[in-house]
Each structure stands twice: as structure tokens, then as C-alpha cells.
Design a protein around this motif. Structure first.
Motif, short mmCIF file in Angstrom:
data_model
loop_
_atom_site.label_atom_id
_atom_site.label_comp_id
_atom_site.label_asym_id
_atom_site.label_seq_id
_atom_site.Cartn_x
_atom_site.Cartn_y
_atom_site.Cartn_z
N ASP A 19 -2.66 -6.55 -29.96
CA ASP A 19 -3.71 -6.76 -30.95
C ASP A 19 -5.07 -6.35 -30.38
O ASP A 19 -5.87 -5.68 -31.04
CB ASP A 19 -3.72 -8.22 -31.38
CG ASP A 19 -4.73 -8.52 -32.47
OD1 ASP A 19 -4.87 -7.68 -33.38
OD2 ASP A 19 -5.37 -9.57 -32.41
N GLU A 20 -5.32 -6.72 -29.14
CA GLU A 20 -6.58 -6.41 -28.46
C GLU A 20 -6.75 -4.91 -28.29
O GLU A 20 -7.82 -4.34 -28.56
CB GLU A 20 -6.58 -7.11 -27.09
CG GLU A 20 -7.89 -7.05 -26.34
CD GLU A 20 -7.80 -7.85 -25.04
OE1 GLU A 20 -8.73 -8.62 -24.78
OE2 GLU A 20 -6.81 -7.70 -24.30
N TYR A 23 -7.25 -3.01 -31.67
CA TYR A 23 -8.62 -3.19 -32.15
C TYR A 23 -9.58 -2.25 -31.42
O TYR A 23 -10.46 -1.64 -32.02
CB TYR A 23 -9.05 -4.64 -31.96
CG TYR A 23 -10.51 -4.89 -32.30
CD1 TYR A 23 -11.02 -4.60 -33.56
CD2 TYR A 23 -11.39 -5.38 -31.34
CE1 TYR A 23 -12.34 -4.82 -33.88
CE2 TYR A 23 -12.73 -5.60 -31.64
CZ TYR A 23 -13.20 -5.32 -32.91
OH TYR A 23 -14.51 -5.54 -33.21
N GLY A 31 -11.70 -6.03 -37.93
CA GLY A 31 -11.49 -7.04 -36.91
C GLY A 31 -10.05 -7.16 -36.44
O GLY A 31 -9.19 -6.36 -36.77
N ARG A 32 -9.81 -8.22 -35.65
CA ARG A 32 -8.51 -8.44 -35.04
C ARG A 32 -7.71 -9.50 -35.78
O ARG A 32 -8.25 -10.29 -36.54
CB ARG A 32 -8.71 -8.89 -33.58
CG ARG A 32 -9.31 -7.82 -32.70
CD ARG A 32 -9.63 -8.40 -31.33
NE ARG A 32 -8.44 -8.98 -30.69
CZ ARG A 32 -8.45 -9.55 -29.50
NH1 ARG A 32 -9.58 -9.65 -28.83
NH2 ARG A 32 -7.34 -10.04 -28.98
N THR A 33 -6.42 -9.52 -35.49
CA THR A 33 -5.56 -10.55 -36.05
C THR A 33 -5.79 -11.88 -35.34
O THR A 33 -5.86 -12.93 -35.97
CB THR A 33 -4.08 -10.14 -35.92
OG1 THR A 33 -3.88 -8.90 -36.59
CG2 THR A 33 -3.16 -11.19 -36.53
N TYR A 34 -5.92 -11.82 -34.01
CA TYR A 34 -6.15 -13.03 -33.22
C TYR A 34 -7.57 -13.00 -32.64
O TYR A 34 -7.87 -12.17 -31.78
CB TYR A 34 -5.13 -13.13 -32.08
CG TYR A 34 -3.71 -13.16 -32.58
CD1 TYR A 34 -3.19 -14.30 -33.20
CD2 TYR A 34 -2.88 -12.04 -32.45
CE1 TYR A 34 -1.89 -14.32 -33.68
CE2 TYR A 34 -1.57 -12.06 -32.92
CZ TYR A 34 -1.08 -13.21 -33.53
OH TYR A 34 0.20 -13.23 -34.00
N THR A 35 -8.41 -13.90 -33.13
CA THR A 35 -9.82 -13.86 -32.76
C THR A 35 -10.22 -14.95 -31.77
O THR A 35 -11.34 -14.96 -31.29
CB THR A 35 -10.70 -13.99 -34.02
OG1 THR A 35 -10.33 -15.20 -34.72
CG2 THR A 35 -10.49 -12.81 -34.95
N CYS A 41 -4.60 -18.66 -28.26
CA CYS A 41 -3.84 -17.78 -29.15
C CYS A 41 -2.41 -17.57 -28.65
O CYS A 41 -1.45 -17.64 -29.42
CB CYS A 41 -4.54 -16.43 -29.29
SG CYS A 41 -6.05 -16.49 -30.27
N GLN A 162 -5.43 -12.56 -45.18
CA GLN A 162 -6.26 -12.13 -44.05
C GLN A 162 -7.13 -10.94 -44.43
O GLN A 162 -8.30 -10.86 -44.06
CB GLN A 162 -5.37 -11.78 -42.86
CG GLN A 162 -4.66 -12.99 -42.28
CD GLN A 162 -4.15 -12.74 -40.88
OE1 GLN A 162 -4.88 -12.26 -40.01
NE2 GLN A 162 -2.89 -13.06 -40.66
N ARG A 166 -11.22 -10.76 -44.62
CA ARG A 166 -12.02 -9.77 -43.90
C ARG A 166 -12.95 -9.01 -44.83
O ARG A 166 -13.96 -8.48 -44.42
CB ARG A 166 -11.09 -8.79 -43.18
CG ARG A 166 -10.32 -9.44 -42.04
CD ARG A 166 -9.26 -8.50 -41.53
NE ARG A 166 -8.55 -9.07 -40.40
CZ ARG A 166 -7.69 -8.41 -39.67
NH1 ARG A 166 -7.42 -7.14 -39.96
NH2 ARG A 166 -7.08 -8.98 -38.67
#
Length: 334
Positions: A19-20, A23, A31-35, A41, A162, A166
Motif C-alpha cells: 500500500d505504501e 501510493y 491517498g492510501r488504504t492504510y493511513t 495497521c 472509501q 476520499r
């Protein structure tokens, strides 16, 4: 059990880092899925993998990352991210009780199946597949697996929540003004948030929360249909797209009530009575939702291009059946 937790923890870290990286490659304002922070997380993802790997939540989160990865323009990065994504899917499938591991197939029915289906789209049209399904029929698993096989995006209710969030149309910002006179009187009396009340009232024309979310979601589906290929689960998408004259394939997936009950018992560790009550409640809820927003009967064969008894095919064969249906579509092979 401990080994399984360690395995899930390693997969969770891989999901978080993918995910990181996605992004960073996309650089998107979406944005990201896991913030949150990595430790929190990863721990939350681990819990989902251990306790609810067959559930929609972890599948939706992984699919959302995959959807973003497919938008990466740099070929090298795109290949690297999709390779990592596919690797994660394979690892998740091997987790005990992972999603899709409990099939819906009825061997007696499967011995009788056959198909010879074709669908024609113009080269300019995007491949949009709308899937409706009864709970316990493995429709969600079939849709997810089909999207992965076709290498196109997958959207369900959790993903739309989600995406809408966003796009600054999250549920919390949609105020339910179904009893707006009482609410307005209270705000005038207290002299608080009157301006915000009218702002939201005008923005959503006084619609109840669920209606406002539905129409935002429908607009989003139509916008996406102009830009990309995808599979959409539920959301009355078949009727929404039909009303906007956007070409699509509509599919309904179901199985006998008894077959679905037994699958729900296996998936969720329920007894027979609990599974029957749960399925009856969920089917009724979907039927009301579909009728309310479309005026049509949910699951009626005349409303769909293809209806599948998933117990006749199972998950893998159902995916192949739908693939054969679209094998003449010019742009589906990405």
C-alpha cells in the motif's frame, strides 16, 4: 495456531508495505488504504487475516490497493507492484479458511452444466460487469476472482465507502434531513450550526442519508464507466448504467437456499437455525434495497444478461463461464 499468526503477521506487513509503495508510485490525491502508523495497521490487518479472512473487509482492502496499482503509468513500477499484489493474493489463499476456500459447488448439478455464451461490445466501450448475488452463493468470491483474472478493478460496498470518503462525500458528512423541520427548530432554539444545516440541506436537496449516498455512488459509477474497465458488486449498478445508456454485462449469481445455508454454516461457524435466519434477513434486505431504487424485482432473470446457479459450477468454473461469455469483447485482455 502461533505459526499461523506469525504467517498472517508477515503477510500483513507485506500488504501494508505494498500500500505504501503503490501510493508513492501513483502519487495520487486519493491517498492510501492504510493511513495509520505501521504497527497499529499491521496488527489490525493481522487480526482480520486470522479471524475473518473469508470476509469482505480484508478482500476489499486488498482489492483497493490492487485497483490503485493498476493505475501506475511507469511500466517497471506497474509490473513490480502487480507482481507483489499477486504474490499476496496467493499467500492469503493459503491461509486456513481464507476467502473462497469454501466452495458452493453441488457435484450432481455440476455434472450437467454446459455453456456457449457470447457478448458483443464496440471497441470504444469499457468492459463493465455488474454482479448481483444472494448471500452464501459465493458471488462475491466469484466477482473478486474474475476481476483478478481479467486484471481489471473490483468495486464493492466497502470500496465505494472509501472512494466516496476520499472524494469528500463520506457518510458522516451526509446529514439525514428526513425530519428536517424538527431538527431545524432545535437548531434555531439552541442557535447552533444553522448555517451548516442549510449547507448540507441544499447540497443533498433534503434527501435522507441513504438516498444521498446512493445518488453520489451512482454518479461515481457512471463517471468510472467512462474511464476504466471494472467489476462492480451490487449497488443496483446494472439499472444505474442502463438508465444512463452505458453498455455493461449484468449477472446474477445464486444457489439453492439449502446449499447457501450449508456454506454459511461452514464459513461463519453457525448452526443451521442461525444460518437460516441470517440468510433470510440478508436476502430480504437486498430485495428491499433493489426494489426501492430500481422499481424492479431483485433476482428476476429478465433483469439480467446471465443468471448463474453457482452450485452447478463452483467458484472456479463460474469464473471460467463468465470469461467465456466475454471472450469476444475486444478490449478485455489487458
Amino acid at each position: 495456531m502461533e505459526n499461523n499468526r506469525e504467517n498472517c503477521y508477515e503477510i500483513a506487513k507485506q500488504i501494508y508495505h505494498l500500500d505504501e509503495e503503490v501510493y508513492k508510485c501513483v502519487g495520487s490525491s486519493l491517498g492510501r488504504t492504510y493511513t495509520g502508523d505501521e504497527a497499529t495497521c499491521v496488527e489490525n490487518i493481522t487480526k482480520l487475516l486470522i479471524t475473518r479472512p473469508q470476509g469482505h473487509e480484508i478482500r476489499s482492502e486488498i482489492a483497493l490497493i490492487g485497483n490503485m496499482a493498476r493505475t501506475i503509468k511507469n511500466k517497471e513500477d506497474h509490473h513490480r507492484m502487480m507482481k507483489e499484489y499477486n504474490d499476496i493474493l496467493k499467500k492469503v489463499e493459503k491461509i486456513p479458511s481464507s476467502f473462497g476456500s469454501v466452495d458452493i459447488i453441488n457435484e450432481n448439478l455440476a455434472a450437467l452444466n454446459s455453456s456457449n455464451l457470447r457478448q458483443h461490445f464496440s471497441p470504444e466501450d469499457h468492459l463493465i460487469i455488474c454482479i448481483g448475488r444472494t448471500h452464501g452463493s459465493a458471488g462475491t468470491d466469484i466477482g473478486f476472482a474474475l476481476a483478478d483474472k481479467l486484471k481489471i478493478n473490483y468495486y464493492d460496498a466497502e470500496i465505494f465507502k472509501q472512494v466516496l470518503k476520499r472524494l469528500d462525500a463520506e457518510k458522516e458528512q451526509v446529514v439525514d434531513h428526513s425530519d428536517y423541520k424538527t431538527e431545524l427548530r432545535e437548531k434555531i432554539h439552541k442557535n447552533t450550526n444553522i448555517g451548516k444545516f442549510f449547507e448540507n440541506f441544499n447540497r443533498y436537496h433534503g434527501l435522507p442519508t441513504q438516498d444521498a449516498i446512493f445518488f453520489n455512488q451512482s454518479d461515481l459509477i457512471c463517471e468510472m464507466a467512462k474511464k476504466e474497465d471494472f467489476i462492480v458488486m451490487g449497488r443496483c449498478a446494472d439499472v444505474v448504467l442502463t438508465n444512463h445508456r452505458i453498455p455493461h454485462i449484468s449477472i446474477f449469481i445464486t444457489a439453492s437456499f439449502e446449499q447457501r445455508v450449508h456454506r454459511m454454516m461452514e464459513l461463519h461457524n453457525l448452526n443451521y437455525k442461525q444460518a437460516v435466519l441470517l440468510l433470510t434477513k440478508l436476502d430480504r434486505k437486498h430485495e428491499r434495497y433493489y426494489r426501492h431504487y430500481t422499481g424492479k424485482k431483485w433476482g428476476d432473470a429478465v433483469n439480467y444478461d446471465l443468471c448463474i446457479n453457482s452450485a452447478s459450477y463452483g467458484i472456479e468454473e463460474s469464473v471460467e463461464l463468465i470469461e467465456r461469455m466475454i471472450n469476444q469483447y475486444p478490449n478485455h485482455d489487458k
